[in-house]
Structures are given as C-alpha cells and as structure tokens.
Design an enzyme around this catalytic site. Structure first.
Site, PDB file in Angstrom:
ATOM      1  CG  HIS A   1      33.342 -14.149  -0.111  1.00  0.00           C
ATOM      2  ND1 HIS A   1      33.358 -14.229   1.261  1.00  0.00           N
ATOM      3  CD2 HIS A   1      33.922 -15.297  -0.552  1.00  0.00           C
ATOM      4  CE1 HIS A   1      33.930 -15.364   1.633  1.00  0.00           C
ATOM      5  NE2 HIS A   1      34.274 -16.035   0.552  1.00  0.00           N
TER       6      HIS A   1
ATOM      7  CG  HIS B   1      33.899 -18.473  -2.184  1.00  0.00           C
ATOM      8  ND1 HIS B   1      35.141 -18.136  -1.703  1.00  0.00           N
ATOM      9  CD2 HIS B   1      33.992 -18.430  -3.543  1.00  0.00           C
ATOM     10  CE1 HIS B   1      35.960 -17.907  -2.727  1.00  0.00           C
ATOM     11  NE2 HIS B   1      35.286 -18.073  -3.852  1.00  0.00           N
TER      12      HIS B   1
ATOM     13  CG  ASP C   1      32.828 -21.505   2.486  1.00  0.00           C
ATOM     14  OD1 ASP C   1      32.840 -20.933   1.378  1.00  0.00           O
ATOM     15  OD2 ASP C   1      33.732 -21.360   3.335  1.00  0.00           O
ATOM     16  CG  HIS C   2      31.495 -17.382   3.013  1.00  0.00           C
ATOM     17  ND1 HIS C   2      32.096 -16.713   4.054  1.00  0.00           N
ATOM     18  CD2 HIS C   2      32.390 -18.307   2.594  1.00  0.00           C
ATOM     19  CE1 HIS C   2      33.315 -17.204   4.245  1.00  0.00           C
ATOM     20  NE2 HIS C   2      33.523 -18.176   3.363  1.00  0.00           N
TER      21      HIS C   2
ATOM     22  CG  HIS D   1      38.773 -14.995  -0.587  1.00  0.00           C
ATOM     23  ND1 HIS D   1      39.545 -16.134  -0.503  1.00  0.00           N
ATOM     24  CD2 HIS D   1      37.486 -15.419  -0.422  1.00  0.00           C
ATOM     25  CE1 HIS D   1      38.759 -17.185  -0.286  1.00  0.00           C
ATOM     26  NE2 HIS D   1      37.508 -16.775  -0.239  1.00  0.00           N
TER      27      HIS D   1
ATOM     28  CG  ASP E   1      36.624 -16.868   3.444  1.00  0.00           C
ATOM     29  OD1 ASP E   1      36.312 -16.936   4.649  1.00  0.00           O
ATOM     30  OD2 ASP E   1      36.283 -17.718   2.600  1.00  0.00           O
TER      31      ASP E   1
ATOM     32  CG  HIS F   1      37.045 -20.349   6.992  1.00  0.00           C
ATOM     33  ND1 HIS F   1      36.441 -21.545   6.689  1.00  0.00           N
ATOM     34  CD2 HIS F   1      36.716 -19.495   5.994  1.00  0.00           C
ATOM     35  CE1 HIS F   1      35.781 -21.426   5.544  1.00  0.00           C
ATOM     36  NE2 HIS F   1      35.927 -20.183   5.097  1.00  0.00           N
TER      37      HIS F   1
HETATM   38 FE    FE Z   1      35.144 -19.430   3.191  1.00  0.00          FE
HETATM   39 ZN    ZN Z   2      35.660 -17.779   0.508  1.00  0.00          ZN
END
Ligand code: FE
Ligand code: ZN
Length: 254
Positions: A55, A57, A59-60, A113, A132, A170
C-alpha cells in the site's frame, strides 16, 4: 522455495527480502528505507530485482525511488493505488499472479487500512505478505475503509492454510496482545502466546512471522464468531462484521 530475510527498520517496521535462488531473483517487500535494504543485499550477496508494495503509506514505499535508481528493479504495487506508489511499473489486483523467478505470488485485494491495499501469498512457500492488514494478534487501522470492508478482506486471509507464515509489516504484537486479553480474558491459548511474546521481546527477538493457525486461535480480529468475545462485548445477536467493528473501535481507544 524462497529464502526470506527480515530487516527491522524505523521504530517497529519490517522490510522483507524474498530471494528465489534458481533465478537469483530478489524482491524487497515494503521498503520504508533504501539504506538498510542495500546493506542487507550486500551482506547476502543478493541483487535486487523487484519491489513488492502492499500500500501507499510512506513507511512502506519510502525507499522505492532510491532503490530503483540504484538497482533498476521493477516496482510492483496495487492497481487501485497506482497513482500513489512512487516509481510503480507493474500494477496488480485480486486474482493476478506475479512470478518471482520460479516462485509465484497470488494477489488479494484487501481494502480497509487503505483503499487499494493488497497482499501477496506464496502458496509453495507457505508465506503471506500482508502489510498493514493483518498483524500478529491485531489488524490495521481503518484509515480509508469501513469495518465491513476490512472484515471481508481478513476473510480472504483467514481461510489460507493454518501453516501459513504471516509476514506483517510491523512489530506491534505485544501491544496487540495486551489488548486481546481484555477482549477474551479466558482464552488460555492467547495467554500462553502472550507469555511467549513477552519473553521474545524481553530478549529483543522478533515475534513476526506468526502462523495463521495461531492467529485464528488468538487474534480477536479473526474471532468475532467467538461466543466468549460476543458475551464480553454484549453483542450476542450481532453479525461478524459488527462484532469486528466494535473490537476495532475499542482497540482505537485502548
Ligand atoms: Fe505501516
Ligand atoms: Zn500503513
């Protein structure tokens, strides 16, 4: 069969390297950062050929462009978020198959998400990369979706073989477990799992990947049909999606 290398980054993210030895193909799943991926590739003497994003985001996908510039790797990501995945080359969706050398990933659309979140399942390697969406003893927050949507998404994952290794993005397991025991205090399997998780974290070890069978037995977000959970929430007559939604709301406030 693939080899999987786990890289902890930022506060609690995991990046995974999937290496298919016959073709010497290597993919990075959700590279938050480029530096730790390059260091791990160097250490393993693997060459990056692909990025698999679940996805959009940061942090990905944060390492996408730098890794692509340095390695020329092909970036695969969700069709429904193709405008938000930096450097995307191949957009995939539900029902697609993606080949990493001799290993094949089945793609699931798992919105909730985010609107276009996808998961990659490698049946021959018994491995699921779910970003996530599903966490060890937890699930992702509903930033862009409804409880009904997320429940349908989790329904696609929870029917995979119980031996499936769940590679989530995570290390949230300990906090998730602390919440889970408040929802289902009499679940002995959950308490035993929590004791193991506490011990692993005390020693600084990852609790991920987990096994789907353990998630089915202990993750409250996969257990809305449990009479004990329904009783503790006072939702005996509700449907599974409603129970799921209430668990998610309580976790948001926990
Ligand atoms: Fe994340
Ligand atoms: Zn995420």
């Amino acid at each position: 069969m693939v080899e999987i290398h786990q890289i902890p980054v930022l506060a609690d993210n995991y990046i995974y390297l999937i290496h298919e030895p016959a073709s010497k193909t290597t993919a990075a799943v959700d590279p938050a950062l480029a530096g730790p991926v390059l260091a791990a590739l160097n250490e393993q003497t693997w060459t990056l050929t692909h990025i698999l994003n679940t996805h959009h985001h940061g942090d990905h996908v944060g390492g996408n462009l730098e890794l692509k510039a340095r390695t020329g790797c092909v970036i695969v990501g969700p069709r429904a978020e193709r405008d938000r995945i930096p450097g995307i080359d191949v957009a995939v969706a539900e029902g697609d198959h993606f080949s990493l050398g001799e290993a094949t990933a089945h793609i699931f659309d798992v919105p909730g998400h985010t609107r276009g979140h996808i998961a990659y399942w490698f049946p021959e390697s018994d491995s699921l990369f779910c970003g996530d969406t599903l966490f060890a003893m937890g699930c992702g927050r509903l930033f862009e979706g409804t409880p009904e949507q997320m429940w349908r998404s989790l329904g696609k994952l929870r029917v995979l073989p119980s031996s499936t290794r769940v590679y989530c993005a995570h290390e949230y397991t300990q906090a998730n477990g602390r919440f889970a025991v408040t929802v289902e205090p009499d679940n002995q399997t959950l308490r035993e799992r929590m004791a193991k998780v506490d011990e692993l974290r005390r020693r600084g070890f990852p609790t991920v990947p987990s096994k789907m069978g353990d998630e089915l037995a202990t993750n409250p977000f996969l257990r809305p049909e449990s009479p004990a959970i329904r009783r503790s929430l006072g939702l005996m007559g509700a449907n599974d999606a409603e129970v799921f939604g209430e668990i998610r709301r309580q976790k948001d406030r926990f």
